[in-house]
Design an enzyme around this catalytic site. Structure first.
Site, PDB file in Angstrom:
ATOM      1  CE  LYS A  15      -4.162  -1.958   1.979  1.00  0.00           C
ATOM      2  NZ  LYS A  15      -5.091  -2.192   2.752  1.00  0.00           N
ATOM      3  CG  ASP A  50      -8.059   0.196   3.246  1.00  0.00           C
ATOM      4  OD1 ASP A  50      -8.886  -0.415   2.920  1.00  0.00           O
ATOM      5  OD2 ASP A  50      -6.874  -0.056   3.172  1.00  0.00           O
TER       6      ASP A  50
HETATM    7  P1  NAP Z   1       1.230  -4.092   6.146  1.00  0.00           P
HETATM    8  O1  NAP Z   1       1.540  -2.697   5.748  1.00  0.00           O
HETATM    9  O2  NAP Z   1       2.207  -5.202   5.890  1.00  0.00           O
HETATM   10  O3  NAP Z   1       1.715  -4.015   7.954  1.00  0.00           O
HETATM   11  C1  NAP Z   1       1.590  -5.220   8.625  1.00  0.00           C
HETATM   12  C2  NAP Z   1       1.518  -4.638  10.050  1.00  0.00           C
HETATM   13  O4  NAP Z   1       1.178  -5.946  10.863  1.00  0.00           O
HETATM   14  C3  NAP Z   1       2.543  -4.129  10.760  1.00  0.00           C
HETATM   15  O5  NAP Z   1       2.314  -3.106  11.711  1.00  0.00           O
HETATM   16  C4  NAP Z   1       3.393  -5.213  11.321  1.00  0.00           C
HETATM   17  O6  NAP Z   1       4.379  -4.849  12.341  1.00  0.00           O
HETATM   18  C5  NAP Z   1       2.176  -5.937  11.848  1.00  0.00           C
HETATM   19  N1  NAP Z   1       2.591  -7.428  12.021  1.00  0.00           N
HETATM   20  C6  NAP Z   1       2.777  -8.501  11.204  1.00  0.00           C
HETATM   21  N2  NAP Z   1       2.935  -9.718  11.841  1.00  0.00           N
HETATM   22  C7  NAP Z   1       2.981  -9.362  13.206  1.00  0.00           C
HETATM   23  C8  NAP Z   1       2.781 -10.102  14.267  1.00  0.00           C
HETATM   24  N3  NAP Z   1       3.207 -11.716  14.329  1.00  0.00           N
HETATM   25  N4  NAP Z   1       2.730  -9.520  15.530  1.00  0.00           N
HETATM   26  C9  NAP Z   1       2.564  -8.424  15.467  1.00  0.00           C
HETATM   27  N5  NAP Z   1       2.535  -7.478  14.484  1.00  0.00           N
HETATM   28  C10 NAP Z   1       2.506  -7.964  13.386  1.00  0.00           C
HETATM   29  O7  NAP Z   1      -0.109  -4.613   5.989  1.00  0.00           O
HETATM   30  P2  NAP Z   1      -1.383  -3.763   5.977  1.00  0.00           P
HETATM   31  O8  NAP Z   1      -1.757  -3.383   4.729  1.00  0.00           O
HETATM   32  O9  NAP Z   1      -1.451  -2.722   7.082  1.00  0.00           O
HETATM   33  O10 NAP Z   1      -2.568  -4.685   6.394  1.00  0.00           O
HETATM   34  C11 NAP Z   1      -2.835  -5.362   7.610  1.00  0.00           C
HETATM   35  C12 NAP Z   1      -3.895  -6.407   7.875  1.00  0.00           C
HETATM   36  O11 NAP Z   1      -5.135  -5.574   7.597  1.00  0.00           O
HETATM   37  C13 NAP Z   1      -4.080  -7.639   6.933  1.00  0.00           C
HETATM   38  O12 NAP Z   1      -4.332  -8.613   7.477  1.00  0.00           O
HETATM   39  C14 NAP Z   1      -5.083  -7.053   5.639  1.00  0.00           C
HETATM   40  O13 NAP Z   1      -5.673  -8.290   5.158  1.00  0.00           O
HETATM   41  C15 NAP Z   1      -5.999  -6.449   6.659  1.00  0.00           C
HETATM   42  N6  NAP Z   1      -6.863  -5.468   6.047  1.00  0.00           N
HETATM   43  C16 NAP Z   1      -8.214  -5.648   6.065  1.00  0.00           C
HETATM   44  C17 NAP Z   1      -9.094  -4.688   5.331  1.00  0.00           C
HETATM   45  C18 NAP Z   1     -10.301  -4.829   5.421  1.00  0.00           C
HETATM   46  O14 NAP Z   1     -11.132  -4.525   4.397  1.00  0.00           O
HETATM   47  N7  NAP Z   1     -11.006  -5.722   6.250  1.00  0.00           N
HETATM   48  C19 NAP Z   1      -8.373  -3.472   4.853  1.00  0.00           C
HETATM   49  C20 NAP Z   1      -7.032  -3.541   4.989  1.00  0.00           C
HETATM   50  C21 NAP Z   1      -6.322  -4.232   5.580  1.00  0.00           C
HETATM   51  P3  NAP Z   1       5.980  -4.605  12.117  1.00  0.00           P
HETATM   52  O15 NAP Z   1       6.000  -3.027  11.558  1.00  0.00           O
HETATM   53  O16 NAP Z   1       6.460  -4.700  13.273  1.00  0.00           O
HETATM   54  O17 NAP Z   1       6.245  -5.475  10.861  1.00  0.00           O
END
Ligand code: NAP
Length: 501
Positions: free
Chosen positions: A290, A335
Site C-alpha cells: 500500500k 480503506d
Molecule cells: P502491512 O502494511 O504489511 O503492515 C503489517 C502490520 O502488521 C505491521 O504493523 C506489522 O508490524 C504487523 N505485524 C505483522 N505480523 C505481526 C505479528 N506477528 N505480530 C505483531 N504485529 C505484526 O499490512 P496492512 O496493509 O497494514 O494490512 C494489515 C492487515 O489488515 C492485513 O491482515 C489485511 O488483510 C488487513 N486489512 C483488512 C482490510 C479490510 O477491509 N478488512 C483492509 C485493509 C487491511 P511491523 O511493523 O513490526 O512489521
C-alpha cells in the site's frame, strides 16, 4: 471445437473408469480432456486406445516422461511404441515433445486424422527467448506449439506475457506453472493461448493448476476474450483474498466483459509491465504494497496523501504522451471510508468526538485507520511490534505511540473505548497469532478487527469472550469493496456480490 480458448481437464487417475467419472463430473464446463496415460497401470494403458470413442469429448493423448513431470517409467522406445499403438484411437491431439524424433509415429498420427501438439516444459523458469522458441516448435502448419514454463515471480510473468504479445496471431498454447503463473491460465482467452489445463481438486496435477469449476464459475473462463477488461488485487499473499469473488460476481451480475484476478507480486516494476501488457484497468492493493505503490502513481488524491497509503488504483489512458500508449495510475484509499462506515454503525450512527482509541499495528491499513480516527476527533494511541514504525506514524498524525512490549497493555488501558487490530497477525500464514495477548479486555471496549479471513481471529475470540462489542473485518472489507467497485465500473456493487461477504 469452439473458437476461443479451450478448458481442458487433465485426467491422471489410475484407471480409465475413474477418468470417465471425472469427465462426467466436469462435462458441463470443459471442452476437452487430456489423458495422462503414464498414470495408468500397464493393462489400462493399452486399453486407452478405445478411450476417445467412449469419452464423448475431444481427447488429447499424452504419455509423459519423468523429465517433463510425468510418470512413464519404461524406455523411450517403449514410450514411442505405446504412443503409436494408441494413436489410431481417434484422439483430437497427440502431445509429442520438442526433442522427439519419431517419423513413423508422426505419420500414424496424421493418418488417424489427429493433430500433433509439439511441446516443451521448463520447470526452471521462463526462457528469455520464449517467443522465438515457440515459433520454432511447430514443424508444420497443422502442429500446435505448446510451452509450459515455471513462472517463479512477477518478472517471469511479465516475460511470459511479453512473449504472448509477440506471438499475437499465432495459434499456440503458452501456460505459466506455479502460483505466479495463474493469470496466464485464467486469461488464456485474452493472451491467445488455445488451451488452459485444469485438474480436479486433489488430483495429481501440474504446479499451479486449478479446478475447472473455479475457472468457470469464479473467473468466467469462457467469456474471457481479447477485449475483456482485466482488474485484480496485488500484494503478497493474495490467494486468500475475497476480492476476486466479490468483483467477479459483480461483473457477472452487470453482464460486464471484465475479469478480476489475484496477482501475487514480488516485484512492482515488473508488475507495471504486466499491467501494460494486459491493459489492466483497475487494481486493489493489499499487504505489503500500500505504501510501495505510491511512487508509481501519476495522480493521487487527498486520502492517499493524508493516509500515506493507497489501496485502490484506477488506470487511465495515458493519452498521446503516455509511454508505449499504456495507462497511467491514479490512486485513492477506500480503506478510510471502509473503516468508518461500520464504526459509525457500531456507535449507533455517529462516532462520539473525543473517544480514546488504541490502534495495534503501524502498516498501510493502520495509516488509513489513524487518519480516519483523527479526522473523527478521536484521541489515538498506536502500538506496533516495531516501535520506530509506531513513532513514525505518531509523528505524522500527532498522536501517541509505543512499542508493542510488556508495558503496552498498561498504556492501552488509557485508550480503552475502541481497540483496532490492524496487523496481519491472525491471518494466514500467522493465523493462530494474537498480536496483543497481554491486553485484558474489560468487556466495555468496542473491538474492531481488520483481518477478515478467517472471520474470527484469536484476538477477536478473546474480545468476544470478554463481552466486548465486535466489528469484524468483513464489514470493513465489504464497505471498501463497494467503493472500489464503483470506481472501477461506475456502478453500484450488485446485491449478488453484497451477499457473499
Ligand atoms: P502491512 O502494511 O504489511 O503492515 C503489517 C502490520 O502488521 C505491521 O504493523 C506489522 O508490524 C504487523 N505485524 C505483522 N505480523 C505481526 C505479528 N506477528 N505480530 C505483531 N504485529 C505484526 O499490512 P496492512 O496493509 O497494514 O494490512 C494489515 C492487515 O489488515 C492485513 O491482515 C489485511 O488483510 C488487513 N486489512 C483488512 C482490510 C479490510 O477491509 N478488512 C483492509 C485493509 C487491511 P511491523 O511493523 O513490526 O512489521
Amino acid at each position: 471445437m469452439r473458437a476461443g480458448a479451450l478448458l481442458c481437464l487433465c485426467l491422471a487417475e489410475e484407471s480409465l473408469e475413474a477418468d470417465r467419472r471425472l469427465i462426467d463430473e466436469y462435462r458441463s464446463v470443459i471442452d476437452i480432456v487430456e489423458l495422462w496415460v503414464d498414470s495408468l497401470s500397464a493393462s489400462e494403458a493399452t486399453a486407452a486406445v478405445s478411450f476417445p470413442r467412449a469419452a464423448g469429448i475431444p481427447v488429447i493423448l499424452t504419455v509423459r516422461r519423468a523429465s517433463d513431470g510425468g510418470r512413464f517409467a519404461g524406455s523411450e522406445t517403449d514410450r514411442v511404441a505405446l504412443l503409436a499403438r494408441l494413436a489410431v484411437g481417434g484422439f483430437a491431439f497427440v502431445d509429442l515433445e520438442e526433442d522427439l524424433e519419431a517419423p513413423g509415429l508422426e505419420a500414424g498420427i496424421r493418418a488417424a486424422g489427429s493433430r500433433i501438439i509439439r511441446s516443451f516444459h521448463d520447470f526452471s523458469g521462463v526462457p528469455s527467448d520464449l517467443a522465438a522458441r515457440v515459433r520454432r516448435l511447430a514443424r508444420n502448419a497443422r502442429e500446435l506449439p505448446k510451452a509450459a514454463v515455471m513462472v517463479r515471480g512477477t518478472a517471469d510473468l511479465a516475460r511470459l506475457l511479453g512473449a504472448c504479445d509477440e506471438l499475437a496471431g499465432t495459434e499456440k498454447v503458452v501456460l505459466g506453472m506455479g502460483e505466479h503463473g495463474f493469470p496466464s491460465r485464467v486469461l488464456a482467452g485474452k493472451i491467445g493461448s488455445r488451451i488452459c489445463f485444469a485438474s480436479a481438486p486433489g488430483a495429481h496435477a501440474a504446479p499451479g493448476q486449478t479446478d475447472p469449476l473455479t475457472l468457470e464459475r469464479l473467473f468466467r473462463f469462457h467469456s474471457v476474450g481479447p477485449a475483456t477488461a482485466v482488474y485484480g488485487v496485488i500484494g503478497n499473499p493474495v490467494a486468500h483474498s475475497l476480492s476476486p469473488l466479490v468483483h467477479n460476481t459483480g461483473f457477472a451480475a452487470l453482464g460486464m466483459d471484465g475479469v478480476y484476478l489475484p496477482f501475487p507480486v514480488d516485484d512492482l516494476a515488473a508488475f507495471r509491465r504486466v499491467a501494460d501488457l494486459l491493459d489492466i484497468r483497475g487494481l486493489s492493493v493489499t499487504v505489503p504494497l500500500k505504501q510501495a505503490v505510491i511512487p508509481l502513481l501519476s495522480r493521487r488524491d487527498a486520502l492517499v496523501e493524508a493516509a500515506g497509503a493507497c489501496n485502490t488504483i484506477t488506470a487511465e489512458p495515458a493519452g498521446a504522451g503516455g509511454a508505449g500508449g499504456g495507462r497511467t495510475w491514479a490512486g485513492t484509499n477506500t480503506d478510510v471510508e471502509g473503516f468508518l462506515a461500520p464504526l459509525r454503525d457500531a456507535f449507533g450512527g455517529t462516532i462520539p468526538r473525543g473517544i480514546r482509541a488504541t490502534v495495534v499495528g503501524a502498516g498501510g491499513a493502520s495509516r488509513a485507520v489513524v487518519h480516519a480516527l483523527v479526522g473523527s476527533g478521536a484521541e489515538v494511541l498506536v502500538l506496533n511490534r516495531t516501535g520506530e514504525r509506531a513513532q513514525e506514524l505518531a509523528r505524522l498524525f500527532s498522536v501517541k505511540a509505543a512499542a508493542l512490549d510488556g508495558h503496552a497493555a498498561v498504556l492501552a488501558g488509557g485508550y480503552p473505548d475502541l481497540i483496532v487490530q490492524t496487523t496481519s497477525a491472525g491471518m494466514a500464514p500467522a493465523a493462530g497469532i494474537d498480536p496483543f495477548p497481554s491486553y485484558r479486555f474489560t468487556g466495555r471496549e468496542v473491538v474492531y478487527e481488520l483481518v477478515y479471513s478467517p472471520p474470527m481471529t484469536p484476538f477477536l475470540l478473546r474480545a468476544r469472550d470478554a463481552g466486548c462489542r465486535l466489528v469484524q473485518g468483513s464489514r470493513m472489507f465489504l464497505a471498501q469493496a463497494r467503493e472500489q467497485f464503483r470506481l472501477f465500473t461506475g456502478a453500484a456493487l450488485p446485491v449478488e456480490a453484497e451477499e457473499i461477504v
